[in-house]
Design a protein around this motif. Structure first.
Motif, PDB file in Angstrom:
ATOM      1  N   THR A 274       5.266  -7.015  17.547  1.00  0.00           N
ATOM      2  CA  THR A 274       5.172  -8.650  16.559  1.00  0.00           C
ATOM      3  C   THR A 274       4.043  -9.322  16.726  1.00  0.00           C
ATOM      4  O   THR A 274       3.236  -8.340  17.073  1.00  0.00           O
ATOM      5  CB  THR A 274       5.956  -9.433  18.046  1.00  0.00           C
ATOM      6  N   PRO A 275       4.022 -10.419  15.493  1.00  0.00           N
ATOM      7  CA  PRO A 275       5.356 -10.672  14.603  1.00  0.00           C
ATOM      8  C   PRO A 275       5.547  -9.749  13.682  1.00  0.00           C
ATOM      9  O   PRO A 275       6.482 -10.323  12.894  1.00  0.00           O
ATOM     10  CB  PRO A 275       4.951 -12.313  14.389  1.00  0.00           C
TER      11      PRO A 275
ATOM     12  N   ILE B 223      12.675  -7.614  15.261  1.00  0.00           N
ATOM     13  CA  ILE B 223      11.483  -7.502  15.676  1.00  0.00           C
ATOM     14  C   ILE B 223      11.973  -7.537  16.310  1.00  0.00           C
ATOM     15  O   ILE B 223      12.442  -8.529  17.056  1.00  0.00           O
ATOM     16  CB  ILE B 223      10.303  -8.602  14.483  1.00  0.00           C
TER      17      ILE B 223
ATOM     18  N   ASP C 168      10.357  -7.917  21.152  1.00  0.00           N
ATOM     19  CA  ASP C 168       9.070  -7.368  22.510  1.00  0.00           C
ATOM     20  C   ASP C 168      10.157  -6.940  23.530  1.00  0.00           C
ATOM     21  O   ASP C 168      10.846  -7.572  24.255  1.00  0.00           O
ATOM     22  CB  ASP C 168       8.843  -8.949  22.513  1.00  0.00           C
TER      23      ASP C 168
END
Length: 244
Positions: A42-43, A57, A59
């Motif tokens: 990320t990002p 995407i 986390d």
């Protein structure tokens, strides 16, 4: 078919994790395996740049993103998830999977868990093996030597080998061959999956004008990787037909 999660990662940067994840997605698509992908860089999301239609995407240390991946394993129409772990994020990702109970589900046979641990050429990669050993007891754990960037791997003497490898049960090793440098650069510039480059198409699906020679190098490289995945019976592991 039970859900399958394939992690591609390492704690060292620059070892070609995303290249292997891209090759893996091409291989699964060529074998008609519906797959979704998650990019933890990320990002920016390098994997998403090449496979935007498949990739989200995330986390992996975020509770909401953990829920997005793990809570949908059993309900999603697509049963295979590939997770490309950012540099330095492998051990934290495995810790998160342990804390959420994911590894317990693997132990109980509810989920297939495959880990491709991409090695660097230094002794630091062996230290990584020892550090993540507690998390992979129930995984199909493969060590990956990636030569795509012309990496040279040292030979492990028997004493060093036993010191590290006696601590963890691996399912085997995978060797990713070197790809012609100009071919690799042209695929990067095209911003497409390797298979799309070989098919002489743009990212939008229009006819391209890629070099016949460079496409041939990429095709040969892909075939060699497919042979490696076939050798470890990856499709059988994913489908649960490996006898377990």
């Amino acid at each position: 078919m039970r859900p399958a999660v394939i992690l591609v990662g390492a704690d060292k940067g620059g070892v070609g994790k995303t290249t292997i994840a891209r090759a893996l997605l091409d291989y699964l698509a060529a074998n008609n395996v519906l797959t979704r992908a998650f990019d933890t860089e990320t990002p920016r999301g390098t994997l998403r740049r090449f496979h935007p239609d498949l990739t989200t995407i995330v986390d992996l240390t975020s509770t909401s993103d953990q829920m997005r991946i793990i809570d949908t394993l059993g309900t999603a129409e697509v049963k295979v998830s590939v997770i490309d772990i950012r540099a330095g994020g492998l051990e934290p990702a495995l810790l998160a999977l342990q804390d959420t109970g994911f590894l317990d589900a693997v132990r109980e046979g509810e989920v297939t868990f495959i880990l491709f641990h991409v090695l660097g050429s230094s002794i630091a990669s062996l230290d990584e093996i020892a550090e993540i050993a507690p998390y992979v007891e129930d995984a199909d754990y493969f060590l990956v030597k990636n030569h795509v960037n012309d990496t040279t791997f040292f030979e492990w003497d028997p004493v060093t080998h036993r010191r590290y490898f006696d601590k963890v049960q691996t399912a085997g090793e995978i060797t990713i061959p070197k790809l012609n440098e100009l071919s690799y650069e042209q695929v990067e510039l095209a911003g497409t999956p390797f298979s799309t480059f070989v098919s002489n198409r743009t990212a939008e699906g229009d006819p391209a004008d890629h070099s016949f020679v460079l496409r041939g190098y990429v095709r040969t490289w892909q075939n060699k990787i497919a042979e490696e995945f076939d050798r470890i019976r990856l499709l059988e592991l994913i489908s649960g037909k490996d006898g377990r």
